[in-house]
Write an enzyme that holds these catalytic residues in place. Structure first.
Site, PDB file in Angstrom:
ATOM      1  N   ASP A  97     -15.827  19.002 -46.582  1.00  0.00           N
ATOM      2  CA  ASP A  97     -15.316  18.213 -45.452  1.00  0.00           C
ATOM      3  C   ASP A  97     -15.350  19.105 -44.217  1.00  0.00           C
ATOM      4  O   ASP A  97     -15.527  20.324 -44.316  1.00  0.00           O
ATOM      5  CB  ASP A  97     -13.868  17.772 -45.751  1.00  0.00           C
ATOM      6  CG  ASP A  97     -13.237  17.032 -44.575  1.00  0.00           C
ATOM      7  OD1 ASP A  97     -13.894  16.145 -44.001  1.00  0.00           O
ATOM      8  OD2 ASP A  97     -12.087  17.349 -44.196  1.00  0.00           O
ATOM      9  N   SER A  98     -15.089  18.488 -43.056  1.00  0.00           N
ATOM     10  CA  SER A  98     -15.019  19.261 -41.831  1.00  0.00           C
ATOM     11  C   SER A  98     -13.772  20.152 -41.798  1.00  0.00           C
ATOM     12  O   SER A  98     -13.674  21.029 -40.959  1.00  0.00           O
ATOM     13  CB  SER A  98     -14.989  18.307 -40.636  1.00  0.00           C
ATOM     14  OG  SER A  98     -13.927  17.388 -40.791  1.00  0.00           O
TER      15      SER A  98
ATOM     16  N   TYR B 278     -15.744  16.951 -36.753  1.00  0.00           N
ATOM     17  CA  TYR B 278     -17.103  16.417 -36.799  1.00  0.00           C
ATOM     18  C   TYR B 278     -17.152  15.045 -36.094  1.00  0.00           C
ATOM     19  O   TYR B 278     -18.214  14.590 -35.696  1.00  0.00           O
ATOM     20  CB  TYR B 278     -17.551  16.198 -38.251  1.00  0.00           C
ATOM     21  CG  TYR B 278     -17.956  17.441 -39.022  1.00  0.00           C
ATOM     22  CD1 TYR B 278     -17.756  18.726 -38.527  1.00  0.00           C
ATOM     23  CD2 TYR B 278     -18.565  17.307 -40.270  1.00  0.00           C
ATOM     24  CE1 TYR B 278     -18.130  19.848 -39.263  1.00  0.00           C
ATOM     25  CE2 TYR B 278     -18.950  18.417 -41.003  1.00  0.00           C
ATOM     26  CZ  TYR B 278     -18.727  19.688 -40.501  1.00  0.00           C
ATOM     27  OH  TYR B 278     -19.108  20.781 -41.236  1.00  0.00           O
ATOM     28  N   GLY B 279     -15.991  14.431 -35.996  1.00  0.00           N
ATOM     29  CA  GLY B 279     -15.911  13.032 -35.551  1.00  0.00           C
ATOM     30  C   GLY B 279     -16.392  12.762 -34.145  1.00  0.00           C
ATOM     31  O   GLY B 279     -16.638  11.621 -33.769  1.00  0.00           O
TER      32      GLY B 279
ATOM     33  N   CYS C  94     -16.056  13.492 -46.485  1.00  0.00           N
ATOM     34  CA  CYS C  94     -15.831  13.350 -45.054  1.00  0.00           C
ATOM     35  C   CYS C  94     -16.562  12.080 -44.645  1.00  0.00           C
ATOM     36  O   CYS C  94     -17.767  11.941 -44.917  1.00  0.00           O
ATOM     37  CB  CYS C  94     -16.419  14.564 -44.331  1.00  0.00           C
ATOM     38  SG  CYS C  94     -16.409  14.433 -42.533  1.00  0.00           S
ATOM     39  N   ASN C  95     -15.853  11.172 -44.020  1.00  0.00           N
ATOM     40  CA  ASN C  95     -16.484   9.913 -43.632  1.00  0.00           C
ATOM     41  C   ASN C  95     -17.586  10.147 -42.601  1.00  0.00           C
ATOM     42  O   ASN C  95     -18.647   9.539 -42.661  1.00  0.00           O
ATOM     43  CB  ASN C  95     -15.440   8.958 -43.057  1.00  0.00           C
ATOM     44  CG  ASN C  95     -14.542   8.372 -44.123  1.00  0.00           C
ATOM     45  OD1 ASN C  95     -14.763   7.255 -44.578  1.00  0.00           O
ATOM     46  ND2 ASN C  95     -13.542   9.120 -44.554  1.00  0.00           N
ATOM     47  N   THR C  96     -17.303  11.037 -41.635  1.00  0.00           N
ATOM     48  CA  THR C  96     -18.267  11.267 -40.567  1.00  0.00           C
ATOM     49  C   THR C  96     -19.566  11.843 -41.130  1.00  0.00           C
ATOM     50  O   THR C  96     -20.660  11.361 -40.829  1.00  0.00           O
ATOM     51  CB  THR C  96     -17.672  12.205 -39.504  1.00  0.00           C
ATOM     52  OG1 THR C  96     -16.415  11.669 -39.075  1.00  0.00           O
ATOM     53  CG2 THR C  96     -18.587  12.356 -38.317  1.00  0.00           C
TER      54      THR C  96
ATOM     55  N   GLU D 176      -2.709  16.308 -38.376  1.00  0.00           N
ATOM     56  CA  GLU D 176      -2.713  17.769 -38.545  1.00  0.00           C
ATOM     57  C   GLU D 176      -1.454  18.401 -37.959  1.00  0.00           C
ATOM     58  O   GLU D 176      -1.044  19.484 -38.359  1.00  0.00           O
ATOM     59  CB  GLU D 176      -3.992  18.366 -37.959  1.00  0.00           C
ATOM     60  CG  GLU D 176      -5.171  17.879 -38.775  1.00  0.00           C
ATOM     61  CD  GLU D 176      -6.422  18.713 -38.679  1.00  0.00           C
ATOM     62  OE1 GLU D 176      -6.432  19.739 -37.981  1.00  0.00           O
ATOM     63  OE2 GLU D 176      -7.419  18.314 -39.325  1.00  0.00           O
TER      64      GLU D 176
ATOM     65  N   CYS E  52     -11.433   7.389 -42.629  1.00  0.00           N
ATOM     66  CA  CYS E  52     -11.397   8.796 -42.213  1.00  0.00           C
ATOM     67  C   CYS E  52     -10.463   9.471 -43.204  1.00  0.00           C
ATOM     68  O   CYS E  52      -9.433   8.903 -43.583  1.00  0.00           O
ATOM     69  CB  CYS E  52     -10.854   8.912 -40.789  1.00  0.00           C
ATOM     70  SG  CYS E  52     -10.519  10.610 -40.287  1.00  0.00           S
ATOM     71  N   THR E  53     -10.853  10.682 -43.596  1.00  0.00           N
ATOM     72  CA  THR E  53     -10.123  11.355 -44.681  1.00  0.00           C
ATOM     73  C   THR E  53      -8.630  11.572 -44.392  1.00  0.00           C
ATOM     74  O   THR E  53      -7.839  11.694 -45.303  1.00  0.00           O
ATOM     75  CB  THR E  53     -10.757  12.728 -44.920  1.00  0.00           C
ATOM     76  OG1 THR E  53     -10.913  13.365 -43.641  1.00  0.00           O
ATOM     77  CG2 THR E  53     -12.091  12.581 -45.599  1.00  0.00           C
ATOM     78  N   HIS E  54      -8.265  11.652 -43.104  1.00  0.00           N
ATOM     79  CA  HIS E  54      -6.856  11.912 -42.772  1.00  0.00           C
ATOM     80  C   HIS E  54      -5.976  10.667 -42.906  1.00  0.00           C
ATOM     81  O   HIS E  54      -4.766  10.778 -43.036  1.00  0.00           O
ATOM     82  CB  HIS E  54      -6.727  12.395 -41.325  1.00  0.00           C
ATOM     83  CG  HIS E  54      -7.231  13.787 -41.094  1.00  0.00           C
ATOM     84  ND1 HIS E  54      -8.536  14.151 -41.316  1.00  0.00           N
ATOM     85  CD2 HIS E  54      -6.592  14.899 -40.648  1.00  0.00           C
ATOM     86  CE1 HIS E  54      -8.688  15.426 -41.014  1.00  0.00           C
ATOM     87  NE2 HIS E  54      -7.526  15.904 -40.609  1.00  0.00           N
TER      88      HIS E  54
HETATM   89  N1  DGL Z   1     -13.035  14.426 -42.035  1.00  0.00           N
HETATM   90  C1  DGL Z   1     -13.375  13.636 -40.892  1.00  0.00           C
HETATM   91  C2  DGL Z   1     -13.727  12.209 -41.346  1.00  0.00           C
HETATM   92  O1  DGL Z   1     -13.394  11.769 -42.426  1.00  0.00           O
HETATM   93  C3  DGL Z   1     -12.255  13.582 -39.882  1.00  0.00           C
HETATM   94  C4  DGL Z   1     -12.052  14.853 -39.120  1.00  0.00           C
HETATM   95  C5  DGL Z   1     -13.197  15.204 -38.179  1.00  0.00           C
HETATM   96  O2  DGL Z   1     -13.390  14.548 -37.137  1.00  0.00           O
HETATM   97  O3  DGL Z   1     -13.920  16.132 -38.513  1.00  0.00           O
HETATM   98  O4  DGL Z   1     -14.373  11.497 -40.628  1.00  0.00           O
END
Ligand code: DGL
Length: 282
Positions: free
Chosen positions: A21-22, A53-54, A84-86, A163, A195-197
C-alpha cells in the site's frame, strides 16, 4: 509427483504473500487476510515516504508499484495483493501483464460484492481523487450489471483525518456529512468504502447513511478472493510453517516508528519490528 517436486511445491506454499500500500491504509486489508487466512505468511510494504498516492498521476503510481513488486519478489513472495485502491485502479492492469506471479487488487472484489448487494441498482463509491477520476469502480460494476448507476465522490480529507486518529471526532463527522450529502440525494442503497482508510470510519459513516445503506468493505472480499486464488493455483499454505514473529514482516520506505504505532492500534496483535528500506533502489 516426485519427492523433489513435492518438496519444492511445499516450500512454495509456505512462501509469504506480498501485500503493499502507499502507507498504513493497506493494514485494513492485511488485517482481513490475517483473520481469514491465518495460515498465510505476509510480507507487508507501506510506501510511507511517498504517500499519498491518491493525488498522483497514473505514470507515477505505476512506477512506484513496479519498484515495490521488484522489492517483494526479493522476499520470495508467492502472490501479491495490491492493498491500495489507488494503485489497484491506476497500476494493476499494467503490472499484471508483466508479472509471473498471481496478483490481485481490491477494486474487482469490492465491485463484485457491491453489484450483488444493491437492490435498487444505485451504488455510491467514495475514494481518493485518483481512484474516483479513474472510473475503474464504475467499469467493474457495470461489467457485472450495465443497468447499475454508479455515483463517485472523492473524499480527500478523510485520509489525513484518519491518520490523525480523528475517527469519531465531530469535525470528521461534519466533513463526512458534506461529502456524502450528494450521494445520499441520489438514493444509493450501497456505498463502497473505496479507500483503505475508510473502513476505520465505518461507525461514523454508518451514523450518516443510516441502516438502509449497505457499507461495502472491499478488504473483506479481497481476502476471500485471495483464498480462492491460492487454492486454485495450488499455493495455499496448509499450515505448520513458521509462526509467531516470523509470520508477518513489515517494511516501509520512511518513518518506521510512526507506522508501527499506527499498525499496533489497528492490527489484532502488536508488531515488534518494522524495517525501513530504500525503495528507490529497486
Ligand atoms: N491507500 C490509498 C487508497 O486506498 C489511500 C492513501 C493514499 O492516497 O495514498 O487509495
Amino acid at each position: 509427483m516426485s519427492e523433489h517436486n513435492r518438496g519444492e511445491r511445499e516450500a512454495l506454499c509456505q512462501a509469504p504473500v506480498g501485500v503493499f500500500d502507499s502507507g498504513v491504509g493497506g493494514l485494513t486489508v492485511a488485517r482481513e487476510i490475517m483473520r481469514n487466512l491465518p495460515e498465510e505468511r505476509i510480507v507487508y510494504f507501506g510506501d510511507t515516504a511517498r504517500v499519498p498516492y491518491g493525488s498522483k498521476s497514473k505514470d507515477t503510481v505505476i512506477r512506484y508499484s513496479r519498484q515495490i513488486i521488484r522489492f517483494l519478489k526479493t522476499q520470495g513472495v508467492k502472490a501479491i495483493v495490491i492493498a491500495c485502491n489507488t494503485a489497484s485502479a491506476l497500476a494493476l492492469e499494467e503490472v499484471e501483464k508483466e508479472l509471473d506471479l498471481p496478483i490481485l487488487g481490491v477494486l474487482k472484489p469490492g465491485a463484485r460484492v457491491a453489484a450483488k448487494t444493491t437492490r435498487n441498482k444505485k451504488i455510491g463509491v467514495i475514494g481518493t481523487e485518483s481512484t474516483i477520476n479513474s472510473h475503474m469502480y464504475d467499469r467493474f460494476i457495470q461489467a457485472q450489471d450495465p443497468e447499475i448507476s454508479v455515483y463517485g465522490k472523492a473524499c480527500p480529507l478523510f485520509v489525513p483525518l484518519v491518520e490523525e486518529g480523528w475517527l469519531k471526532d465531530p469535525v470528521t463527522e461534519e466533513v463526512a456529512r458534506r461529502y456524502l450529502d450528494e450521494l445520499m440525494h441520489q438514493g444509493i442503497d450501497s456505498l463502497i468504502l473505496g479507500c483503505t482508510h475508510y473502513p476505520l470510519l465505518r461507525s461514523l459513516l454508518r451514523r450518516i447513511t443510516g441502516e438502509s445503506v449497505t457499507l461495502v468493505n472491499p478488504a473483506y472480499e479481497t481476502a476471500k478472493e485471495l483464498e480462492s486464488l491460492l487454492k486454485e493455483k495450488g499455493l495455499a499454505n496448509p499450515g505448520g510453517g513458521t509462526d509467531g514473529a516470523d509470520r508477518y514482516q513489515f517494511f516501509v520506505s520512511d518513518a518506521a516508528d510512526k507506522f508501527k504505532h499506527f499498525a499496533n492500534s489497528i492490527l489484532p496483535y502488536d508488531i515488534e519490528t518494522t524495517k525501513k528500506i530504500n525503495i528507490e533502489e529497486f
